[in-house]
Design a protein around this motif. Structure first.
Motif, PDB file in Angstrom:
ATOM      1  N   VAL A  16     -27.883  18.179   4.861  1.00 31.77           N
ATOM      2  CA  VAL A  16     -29.283  18.130   5.259  1.00 31.77           C
ATOM      3  C   VAL A  16     -29.519  16.790   5.940  1.00 31.77           C
ATOM      4  CG1 VAL A  16     -31.677  18.163   4.474  1.00 31.77           C
ATOM      5  CG2 VAL A  16     -29.983  19.657   3.389  1.00 31.77           C
ATOM      6  N   VAL A  17     -30.083  16.855   7.142  1.00 33.62           N
ATOM      7  CA  VAL A  17     -30.393  15.655   7.921  1.00 33.62           C
ATOM      8  C   VAL A  17     -31.878  15.701   8.240  1.00 33.62           C
ATOM      9  CG1 VAL A  17     -29.920  14.381  10.042  1.00 33.62           C
ATOM     10  CG2 VAL A  17     -28.065  15.653   8.934  1.00 33.62           C
ATOM     11  N   GLY A  18     -32.623  14.806   7.628  1.00 34.81           N
ATOM     12  CA  GLY A  18     -34.062  14.743   7.893  1.00 34.81           C
ATOM     13  C   GLY A  18     -34.797  16.046   7.676  1.00 34.81           C
ATOM     14  N   GLY A  19     -34.425  16.807   6.667  1.00 35.93           N
ATOM     15  CA  GLY A  19     -35.087  18.074   6.375  1.00 35.93           C
ATOM     16  C   GLY A  19     -34.485  19.284   7.081  1.00 35.93           C
ATOM     17  N   THR A  20     -33.534  19.056   7.972  1.00 35.23           N
ATOM     18  CA  THR A  20     -32.872  20.139   8.694  1.00 35.23           C
ATOM     19  C   THR A  20     -31.514  20.416   8.070  1.00 35.23           C
ATOM     20  OG1 THR A  20     -33.948  19.522  10.772  1.00 35.23           O
ATOM     21  CG2 THR A  20     -31.962  20.869  10.941  1.00 35.23           C
ATOM     22  N   THR A  21     -31.232  21.675   7.791  1.00 33.16           N
ATOM     23  CA  THR A  21     -29.917  22.051   7.279  1.00 33.16           C
ATOM     24  C   THR A  21     -28.969  22.227   8.453  1.00 33.16           C
ATOM     25  OG1 THR A  21     -30.926  23.192   5.408  1.00 33.16           O
ATOM     26  CG2 THR A  21     -28.640  23.739   5.911  1.00 33.16           C
ATOM     27  N   VAL A  22     -27.899  21.451   8.442  1.00 34.00           N
ATOM     28  CA  VAL A  22     -26.876  21.522   9.485  1.00 34.00           C
ATOM     29  C   VAL A  22     -25.667  22.230   8.896  1.00 34.00           C
ATOM     30  CG1 VAL A  22     -25.369  20.221  11.029  1.00 34.00           C
ATOM     31  CG2 VAL A  22     -27.686  19.384  10.547  1.00 34.00           C
ATOM     32  N   VAL A  23     -25.284  23.326   9.521  1.00 35.06           N
ATOM     33  CA  VAL A  23     -24.118  24.095   9.098  1.00 35.06           C
ATOM     34  C   VAL A  23     -23.099  24.014  10.224  1.00 35.06           C
ATOM     35  CG1 VAL A  23     -23.244  26.347   8.372  1.00 35.06           C
ATOM     36  CG2 VAL A  23     -25.584  25.664   7.763  1.00 35.06           C
ATOM     37  N   GLU A  24     -21.968  23.393   9.932  1.00 36.43           N
ATOM     38  CA  GLU A  24     -20.880  23.315  10.915  1.00 36.43           C
ATOM     39  C   GLU A  24     -19.862  24.380  10.552  1.00 36.43           C
ATOM     40  OE1 GLU A  24     -17.420  20.223  11.559  1.00 36.43           O
ATOM     41  OE2 GLU A  24     -19.303  19.439  12.368  1.00 36.43           O
ATOM     42  N   GLY A  48     -39.469  29.589   2.959  1.00 38.59           N
ATOM     43  CA  GLY A  48     -40.425  29.522   4.055  1.00 38.59           C
ATOM     44  C   GLY A  48     -40.063  28.420   5.037  1.00 38.59           C
ATOM     45  N   ARG A  49     -40.281  28.674   6.302  1.00 39.86           N
ATOM     46  CA  ARG A  49     -40.048  27.736   7.397  1.00 39.86           C
ATOM     47  C   ARG A  49     -38.661  27.080   7.372  1.00 39.86           C
ATOM     48  NH1 ARG A  49     -44.536  27.250  10.405  1.00 39.86           N
ATOM     49  NH2 ARG A  49     -46.538  27.588   9.420  1.00 39.86           N
ATOM     50  N   PRO A  50     -37.594  27.890   7.354  1.00 40.22           N
ATOM     51  CA  PRO A  50     -36.264  27.290   7.366  1.00 40.22           C
ATOM     52  C   PRO A  50     -36.014  26.551   8.684  1.00 40.22           C
ATOM     53  CG  PRO A  50     -36.114  29.657   7.693  1.00 40.22           C
ATOM     54  CD  PRO A  50     -37.557  29.342   7.375  1.00 40.22           C
ATOM     55  N   ASP A  51     -35.335  25.452   8.592  1.00 40.35           N
ATOM     56  CA  ASP A  51     -34.984  24.648   9.761  1.00 40.35           C
ATOM     57  C   ASP A  51     -33.469  24.475   9.739  1.00 40.35           C
ATOM     58  OD1 ASP A  51     -35.068  23.047  11.998  1.00 40.35           O
ATOM     59  OD2 ASP A  51     -35.849  21.295  10.950  1.00 40.35           O
ATOM     60  N   VAL A  52     -32.783  25.198  10.622  1.00 37.52           N
ATOM     61  CA  VAL A  52     -31.323  25.280  10.568  1.00 37.52           C
ATOM     62  C   VAL A  52     -30.722  24.976  11.933  1.00 37.52           C
ATOM     63  CG1 VAL A  52     -29.360  26.815  10.086  1.00 37.52           C
ATOM     64  CG2 VAL A  52     -31.465  27.038   8.754  1.00 37.52           C
ATOM     65  N   THR A  73     -29.480  36.047  11.707  1.00 41.56           N
ATOM     66  CA  THR A  73     -29.971  34.758  11.224  1.00 41.56           C
ATOM     67  C   THR A  73     -31.194  34.324  12.017  1.00 41.56           C
ATOM     68  OG1 THR A  73     -27.740  34.140  10.525  1.00 41.56           O
ATOM     69  CG2 THR A  73     -29.335  32.350  10.823  1.00 41.56           C
ATOM     70  N   ARG A  74     -31.149  34.503  13.324  1.00 42.47           N
ATOM     71  CA  ARG A  74     -32.292  34.153  14.173  1.00 42.47           C
ATOM     72  C   ARG A  74     -33.531  34.941  13.754  1.00 42.47           C
ATOM     73  NH1 ARG A  74     -34.759  36.766  18.165  1.00 42.47           N
ATOM     74  NH2 ARG A  74     -35.976  35.546  19.651  1.00 42.47           N
ATOM     75  N   ASN A  75     -33.364  36.238  13.566  1.00 40.16           N
ATOM     76  CA  ASN A  75     -34.494  37.084  13.194  1.00 40.16           C
ATOM     77  C   ASN A  75     -35.077  36.685  11.840  1.00 40.16           C
ATOM     78  OD1 ASN A  75     -34.183  38.460  15.578  1.00 40.16           O
ATOM     79  ND2 ASN A  75     -33.045  40.148  14.662  1.00 40.16           N
ATOM     80  N   ARG A  76     -34.226  36.361  10.880  1.00 38.26           N
ATOM     81  CA  ARG A  76     -34.697  35.920   9.558  1.00 38.26           C
ATOM     82  C   ARG A  76     -35.478  34.614   9.678  1.00 38.26           C
ATOM     83  NH1 ARG A  76     -32.916  37.558   4.767  1.00 38.26           N
ATOM     84  NH2 ARG A  76     -32.789  35.442   3.944  1.00 38.26           N
ATOM     85  N   VAL A  77     -34.951  33.686  10.461  1.00 41.06           N
ATOM     86  CA  VAL A  77     -35.613  32.389  10.623  1.00 41.06           C
ATOM     87  C   VAL A  77     -36.970  32.571  11.292  1.00 41.06           C
ATOM     88  CG1 VAL A  77     -35.480  30.189  11.858  1.00 41.06           C
ATOM     89  CG2 VAL A  77     -33.503  31.017  10.579  1.00 41.06           C
ATOM     90  N   LEU A  78     -37.022  33.344  12.354  1.00 37.54           N
ATOM     91  CA  LEU A  78     -38.289  33.550  13.053  1.00 37.54           C
ATOM     92  C   LEU A  78     -39.310  34.289  12.182  1.00 37.54           C
ATOM     93  CD1 LEU A  78     -37.109  34.396  16.671  1.00 37.54           C
ATOM     94  CD2 LEU A  78     -37.988  32.225  15.780  1.00 37.54           C
ATOM     95  N   ALA A  79     -38.847  35.246  11.386  1.00 37.80           N
ATOM     96  CA  ALA A  79     -39.754  35.982  10.495  1.00 37.80           C
ATOM     97  C   ALA A  79     -40.383  35.058   9.455  1.00 37.80           C
ATOM     98  CB  ALA A  79     -39.007  37.121   9.800  1.00 37.80           C
ATOM     99  N   ARG A  81     -41.076  31.926  10.151  1.00 41.59           N
ATOM    100  CA  ARG A  81     -41.702  30.875  10.961  1.00 41.59           C
ATOM    101  C   ARG A  81     -40.912  29.569  10.950  1.00 41.59           C
ATOM    102  NH1 ARG A  81     -47.911  31.808  11.445  1.00 41.59           N
ATOM    103  NH2 ARG A  81     -47.956  34.043  11.141  1.00 41.59           N
ATOM    104  N   GLY A  82     -39.584  29.717  10.992  1.00 41.58           N
ATOM    105  CA  GLY A  82     -38.705  28.560  11.007  1.00 41.58           C
ATOM    106  C   GLY A  82     -38.135  28.313  12.387  1.00 41.58           C
ATOM    107  N   ARG A  83     -37.079  27.549  12.397  1.00 42.25           N
ATOM    108  CA  ARG A  83     -36.444  27.177  13.665  1.00 42.25           C
ATOM    109  C   ARG A  83     -34.933  27.211  13.492  1.00 42.25           C
ATOM    110  NH1 ARG A  83     -37.019  21.363  16.692  1.00 42.25           N
ATOM    111  NH2 ARG A  83     -36.060  21.987  18.659  1.00 42.25           N
ATOM    112  N   LEU A  84     -34.252  27.830  14.464  1.00 44.72           N
ATOM    113  CA  LEU A  84     -32.797  27.889  14.499  1.00 44.72           C
ATOM    114  C   LEU A  84     -32.327  27.321  15.816  1.00 44.72           C
ATOM    115  CD1 LEU A  84     -30.023  28.900  13.383  1.00 44.72           C
ATOM    116  CD2 LEU A  84     -30.477  31.031  14.623  1.00 44.72           C
ATOM    117  N   ARG A  85     -31.384  26.390  15.742  1.00 49.17           N
ATOM    118  CA  ARG A  85     -30.772  25.828  16.932  1.00 49.17           C
ATOM    119  C   ARG A  85     -29.271  25.992  16.835  1.00 49.17           C
ATOM    120  NH1 ARG A  85     -34.532  23.041  14.537  1.00 49.17           N
ATOM    121  NH2 ARG A  85     -33.316  21.264  13.916  1.00 49.17           N
TER     122      ARG A  85
END
Length: 130
Positions: A16-24, A48-52, A73-79, A81-85
């Motif tokens: 976790v970096v600044g509240g964002t979960t980073v998965v490599e 709620g509001r996953p940030d990945v 994963t994108r659809n789950r995050v958007l449902a 109200r989160g963000r996927l990058r």
């Protein structure tokens, strides 16, 4: 044909970096390996509001089941109200997403700092300048 994927199973690291979960993710994402990775991503995106951020630069192969896992994963995050990058770098992954007509569906970054710290993805800079 060798069907033993034990050495090819994608492994991943999480932080976790600044509240964002980073998965490599490392290795291959295919029919045999997408399900366990998808299950882990389901857990990470359950709130709620996953940030990945998915760092896919170390991925050496992805098939349609891997692309399906990314879309799920994108659809789950958007449902929620989160963000996927996605961090795709300059390898073949952006080309695969373009071929599958998914490049415009995902927020894609060339490196981890741009994904984490809100820098504009390189393609958007080029489009805005040109």
């Amino acid at each position: 044909m060798d069907t033993n994927h034990a050495g090819l199973a994608p492994c991943h690291t999480e932080r976790v970096v600044g509240g964002t979960t980073v998965v490599e993710v490392h290795g291959e994402i295919d029919l045999c390996t997408a399900a366990p990775l998808s299950a882990r991503l389901d857990t990470l995106t359950a709130g709620g509001r996953p940030d990945v951020v998915l760092d896919l630069r170390p991925v050496i192969f992805i098939d349609c089941s891997g692309l399906r896992m990314l879309c799920r994963t994108r659809n789950r995050v958007l449902a929620r109200r989160g963000r996927l990058r996605l961090v795709a770098g300059g390898g073949c992954f952006p080309r695969i997403l373009r071929a599958a007509r998914l490049a415009d569906v995902f927020e894609i970054h060339p490196d981890l700092p741009s994904a984490l710290f809100g820098l504009v993805p390189r393609d958007e800079v080029s489009a805005a300048a040109g």
